[in-house]
Design a protein around this motif. Sequence first.
Motif, PDB file in Angstrom:
ATOM      1  N   ALA A 301       0.850  -1.189   0.000  1.00  0.00           N
ATOM      2  CA  ALA A 301       0.000   0.000   0.000  1.00  0.00           C
ATOM      3  C   ALA A 301       0.882   1.234   0.000  1.00  0.00           C
ATOM      4  CB  ALA A 301      -0.914   0.003   1.222  1.00  0.00           C
ATOM      5  N   ARG A 302       0.475   2.243  -0.742  1.00  0.00           N
ATOM      6  CA  ARG A 302       1.262   3.464  -0.801  1.00  0.00           C
ATOM      7  C   ARG A 302       1.281   4.164   0.562  1.00  0.00           C
ATOM      8  NH1 ARG A 302       2.628   5.238  -5.983  1.00  0.00           N
ATOM      9  NH2 ARG A 302       1.545   4.182  -7.712  1.00  0.00           N
ATOM     10  N   PHE A 303       2.335   4.933   0.786  1.00  0.00           N
ATOM     11  CA  PHE A 303       2.514   5.648   2.052  1.00  0.00           C
ATOM     12  C   PHE A 303       1.269   6.472   2.382  1.00  0.00           C
ATOM     13  CE2 PHE A 303       3.787   9.135   4.742  1.00  0.00           C
ATOM     14  CZ  PHE A 303       4.741   8.612   5.589  1.00  0.00           C
ATOM     15  N   LEU A 304       0.761   7.205   1.401  1.00  0.00           N
ATOM     16  CA  LEU A 304      -0.367   8.104   1.650  1.00  0.00           C
ATOM     17  C   LEU A 304      -1.679   7.365   1.856  1.00  0.00           C
ATOM     18  CD1 LEU A 304       0.401  11.042  -0.821  1.00  0.00           C
ATOM     19  CD2 LEU A 304       0.715  10.994   1.666  1.00  0.00           C
ATOM     20  N   CYS A 305      -1.715   6.074   1.577  1.00  0.00           N
ATOM     21  CA  CYS A 305      -2.888   5.275   1.933  1.00  0.00           C
ATOM     22  C   CYS A 305      -2.996   5.155   3.444  1.00  0.00           C
ATOM     23  CB  CYS A 305      -2.801   3.887   1.297  1.00  0.00           C
ATOM     24  SG  CYS A 305      -3.975   2.679   1.977  1.00  0.00           S
ATOM     25  N   ASP A 306      -1.860   4.932   4.093  1.00  0.00           N
ATOM     26  CA  ASP A 306      -1.841   4.699   5.539  1.00  0.00           C
ATOM     27  C   ASP A 306      -1.758   5.988   6.352  1.00  0.00           C
ATOM     28  OD1 ASP A 306      -1.940   1.854   5.463  1.00  0.00           O
ATOM     29  OD2 ASP A 306       0.177   1.810   4.893  1.00  0.00           O
ATOM     30  N   ARG A 307      -1.159   7.028   5.773  1.00  0.00           N
ATOM     31  CA  ARG A 307      -1.021   8.295   6.518  1.00  0.00           C
ATOM     32  C   ARG A 307      -1.105   9.444   5.527  1.00  0.00           C
ATOM     33  NH1 ARG A 307       1.405   9.720  11.524  1.00  0.00           N
ATOM     34  NH2 ARG A 307       0.661  11.831  11.977  1.00  0.00           N
ATOM     35  N   ASN A 308      -2.186  10.176   5.573  1.00  0.00           N
ATOM     36  CA  ASN A 308      -2.416  11.251   4.609  1.00  0.00           C
ATOM     37  C   ASN A 308      -1.677  12.514   5.049  1.00  0.00           C
ATOM     38  OD1 ASN A 308      -3.385  12.727   2.483  1.00  0.00           O
ATOM     39  ND2 ASN A 308      -5.363  13.159   3.433  1.00  0.00           N
ATOM     40  N   SER A 309      -0.370  12.526   4.821  1.00  0.00           N
ATOM     41  CA  SER A 309       0.458  13.656   5.229  1.00  0.00           C
ATOM     42  C   SER A 309       1.540  13.887   4.188  1.00  0.00           C
ATOM     43  CB  SER A 309       1.099  13.405   6.596  1.00  0.00           C
ATOM     44  OG  SER A 309       2.093  14.378   6.878  1.00  0.00           O
ATOM     45  N   TRP A 310       1.441  14.996   3.459  1.00  0.00           N
ATOM     46  CA  TRP A 310       2.482  15.355   2.498  1.00  0.00           C
ATOM     47  C   TRP A 310       3.821  15.507   3.214  1.00  0.00           C
ATOM     48  CZ3 TRP A 310       0.717  14.911  -2.235  1.00  0.00           C
ATOM     49  CH2 TRP A 310      -0.588  15.272  -2.557  1.00  0.00           C
ATOM     50  N   THR A 311       3.793  16.095   4.385  1.00  0.00           N
ATOM     51  CA  THR A 311       5.022  16.403   5.110  1.00  0.00           C
ATOM     52  C   THR A 311       5.759  15.136   5.521  1.00  0.00           C
ATOM     53  OG1 THR A 311       4.069  18.456   5.924  1.00  0.00           O
ATOM     54  CG2 THR A 311       5.969  17.600   7.113  1.00  0.00           C
ATOM     55  N   LEU A 312       5.029  14.182   6.071  1.00  0.00           N
ATOM     56  CA  LEU A 312       5.671  12.932   6.467  1.00  0.00           C
ATOM     57  C   LEU A 312       6.157  12.166   5.242  1.00  0.00           C
ATOM     58  CD1 LEU A 312       3.319  11.821   9.374  1.00  0.00           C
ATOM     59  CD2 LEU A 312       5.701  12.581   9.556  1.00  0.00           C
ATOM     60  N   LEU A 313       5.412  12.237   4.145  1.00  0.00           N
ATOM     61  CA  LEU A 313       5.860  11.590   2.914  1.00  0.00           C
ATOM     62  C   LEU A 313       7.183  12.194   2.456  1.00  0.00           C
ATOM     63  CD1 LEU A 313       5.452   9.671   0.510  1.00  0.00           C
ATOM     64  CD2 LEU A 313       4.119  11.487  -0.592  1.00  0.00           C
ATOM     65  N   LYS A 314       7.327  13.490   2.545  1.00  0.00           N
ATOM     66  CA  LYS A 314       8.586  14.126   2.131  1.00  0.00           C
ATOM     67  C   LYS A 314       9.745  13.688   3.021  1.00  0.00           C
ATOM     68  CE  LYS A 314       6.929  18.410   1.753  1.00  0.00           C
ATOM     69  NZ  LYS A 314       6.935  19.868   1.474  1.00  0.00           N
ATOM     70  N   ASN A 315       9.509  13.558   4.328  1.00  0.00           N
ATOM     71  CA  ASN A 315      10.557  13.028   5.203  1.00  0.00           C
ATOM     72  C   ASN A 315      10.960  11.627   4.768  1.00  0.00           C
ATOM     73  OD1 ASN A 315      11.202  14.679   7.942  1.00  0.00           O
ATOM     74  ND2 ASN A 315       9.130  15.167   7.250  1.00  0.00           N
ATOM     75  N   TYR A 316       9.971  10.821   4.438  1.00  0.00           N
ATOM     76  CA  TYR A 316      10.192   9.445   3.986  1.00  0.00           C
ATOM     77  C   TYR A 316      11.003   9.418   2.694  1.00  0.00           C
ATOM     78  CZ  TYR A 316       8.480   5.005   1.823  1.00  0.00           C
ATOM     79  OH  TYR A 316       8.347   3.801   1.189  1.00  0.00           O
ATOM     80  N   VAL A 317      10.594  10.212   1.709  1.00  0.00           N
ATOM     81  CA  VAL A 317      11.275  10.227   0.420  1.00  0.00           C
ATOM     82  C   VAL A 317      12.701  10.754   0.566  1.00  0.00           C
ATOM     83  CG1 VAL A 317      11.293  11.301  -1.868  1.00  0.00           C
ATOM     84  CG2 VAL A 317       9.163  10.362  -0.944  1.00  0.00           C
TER      85      VAL A 317
END
Length: 477
Positions: A301-317
């Motif tokens: 499942a994509r990151f944003l499926c589990d946590r709808n946060s652009w900011t946390l996704l950017k930390n992840y990427v």
Amino acid sequence: MKLLATFAVFTLFAVATCRRSAEEWKDRVIYQILTDRFAAPGSASWSSCGDLRGYCNGNFRGIIEQLDYIAGMGFNAIWISPLPQHTEGDYHGYSAIDMYTISWHWGTEKDFNDLVAAAHARDIWIMVDVVANHMGIGDVSTYIPFDKTEHYHEYCEIHDWNDAWQVENCWLFGLPDLAQENQYVDNELCYWIDWLLKTYDIDGIRIDTVSHVPKWFWEKFKAAANVYDVGEIYTSDLGKIQYYIPPMDAALNYPFYWTMKDVLIWGKSMRDLANKYNEMKARFGATMHVMGTFADNHDQARFLCDRNSWTLLKNYVMLVLTMEGIPIVYYGTEQGYTGCADPNNRESLYPNYNTDHHLYWFIATTNYWRGVLGTSFTAADQVERWIDDDFYSFTRGDAMMCATKIGEFGNLSRRVSYHNYPIGTVLVNIYNTNDRVTVQSYGIDISITGGEPKLYLPQSYISANAANAPAQHVASE
């Protein structure tokens, strides 16, 4: 007769292959696509694919058409779906029925050769997914080259995933399981991978279902391929991964992937990231530099499926693109895709080739400065500079990364006293060049606003290279 004809063509007309090594791949950043889902000619004007359980008509010509889109993010390698003709309906391509024929859904041999040539002209390398564990569902007597029942293990199901015999001999998802101990199967698979790489000038391979095939066979397969390979070993058990390295050059870094999700999605301590890195570094040493670190993929499942946060996704990427390893970013992450379980995480990218998306810019910016740093970055180990429950900072060469799990509503400040910069050095955040800090005798004062990640470089890098950097902006979502 099919194989004799193929051998004749191979002998007379095979092109020289680069056979890129693990060492050569260290400076690559990989964009993973599903060939059927990425692009078809003209698909930028289509509506999104309506039935994700069937074909969406992506092909090699579509990839060629969108190479500038890929290069614009700073990617210099593409991982594409398996090439062989497969069971009809299996749009993903992991169910071959003819190993020596390219799937007509993807295009012709000329189409693929044109893709390789067009990619290489842009210094983009091609990584192909390969499968040596199984074939497709159907009448195996019609399959090429494995057309006899003795080429396969007798049918059984995997009930105990800790039982190595079951995992190596039983059928995964009902797919006919190849018997590598059969001399013909052994020889043919090794011949095939050599033929594939020579015929199409492929630069590297991702190997599917590694743990479902005996290690002794991978040693022979690796010798035949003689190219950088990254294996899918679907486990968090570091011992099991280490068992296959060598012969594998590397593995997809599932242990770190799951740790990152635990921290950034489920709120566990950032210390877990440092602990996992230290544990892996102790086991794998320099191999960490060629492990496949990844942001999303077609099986999760994509990151944003589990946590709808652009900011946390950017930390992840940012972590994926800057930690030790060869980074892999799954198509659609740059457009903020939110797909959950298969097939919803295998959306069509078309018509969403938005180069103004802020995530597209974020990835392009990170990759640009990674390229500027070059081997001084990719050859460097990561050195922990600060770790606590909410904040993690490390350096690689002259770059300092700052990541946090606090999210878009959180702020924090830290004074990092353990660093490698001379006093007076001005550090600039590549994501906001107005954000600058000066190294003091007591350390570096870092302030995080709204949970945004930071990547600091000395001012000298920015002054010399900013003119060609992606234009700084806050783009539409």
